[in-house]
Write a protein that holds these residues in place. Sequence first.
Motif, PDB file in Angstrom:
ATOM      1  N   CYS A  10      33.083  18.801   3.803  1.00 31.42           N
ATOM      2  CA  CYS A  10      33.180  17.494   4.462  1.00 31.42           C
ATOM      3  C   CYS A  10      32.328  16.458   3.739  1.00 31.42           C
ATOM      4  O   CYS A  10      32.742  15.331   3.510  1.00 31.42           O
ATOM      5  CB  CYS A  10      32.738  17.598   5.912  1.00 31.42           C
ATOM      6  N   HIS A  36      41.858  19.529   2.269  1.00 33.33           N
ATOM      7  CA  HIS A  36      40.770  19.502   3.241  1.00 33.33           C
ATOM      8  C   HIS A  36      41.176  18.704   4.479  1.00 33.33           C
ATOM      9  O   HIS A  36      40.970  19.137   5.605  1.00 33.33           O
ATOM     10  CB  HIS A  36      39.504  18.901   2.625  1.00 33.33           C
ATOM     11  N   CYS A  40      41.085  19.545   8.657  1.00 30.58           N
ATOM     12  CA  CYS A  40      39.843  19.025   9.225  1.00 30.58           C
ATOM     13  C   CYS A  40      40.092  17.732   9.996  1.00 30.58           C
ATOM     14  O   CYS A  40      40.335  16.684   9.390  1.00 30.58           O
ATOM     15  CB  CYS A  40      38.825  18.804   8.109  1.00 30.58           C
ATOM     16  N   CYS A  43      37.567  14.741   9.200  1.00 35.50           N
ATOM     17  CA  CYS A  43      37.815  13.984   7.975  1.00 35.50           C
ATOM     18  C   CYS A  43      39.116  13.194   8.069  1.00 35.50           C
ATOM     19  O   CYS A  43      39.222  12.113   7.493  1.00 35.50           O
ATOM     20  CB  CYS A  43      37.822  14.918   6.766  1.00 35.50           C
TER      21      CYS A  43
HETATM   22 ZN   LIG Z   1      36.054  17.794   6.825  1.00 35.08          ZN
END
Ligand SMILES: [Zn+2]
Length: 84
Positions: A10, A36, A40, A43
């Motif tokens: 992150c 990612h 996530c 994010c």
């Molecule tokens: Zn993340």
Amino acid sequence: MSLLTRDMACQELVELVTAYFDGSLSRSDRRRFRAHIRGCDHCTAYVEQMRQVIEASGRLTEEDVDPRAREELLEAFRGWSEAR
Ligand SMILES: [Zn+2]
């Protein structure tokens, strides 16, 4: 999760977000960045927030990222990784 793994952390994503939007990320970093985000929610929300900044201002520079908000986010990321 270790920062030394191949997966993007992150914190790394936060560091790279301006490069992502101005197109200066390498192809492999771009792929890791997208991978990612897919996994996530935090994010995804962050990148969406940055996208809104760009839409509002027409650009994104390091100065456009509120340093305090960025610090808070990095603090939160540290908390998440410690909780794992
Ligand atoms: Zn993340």
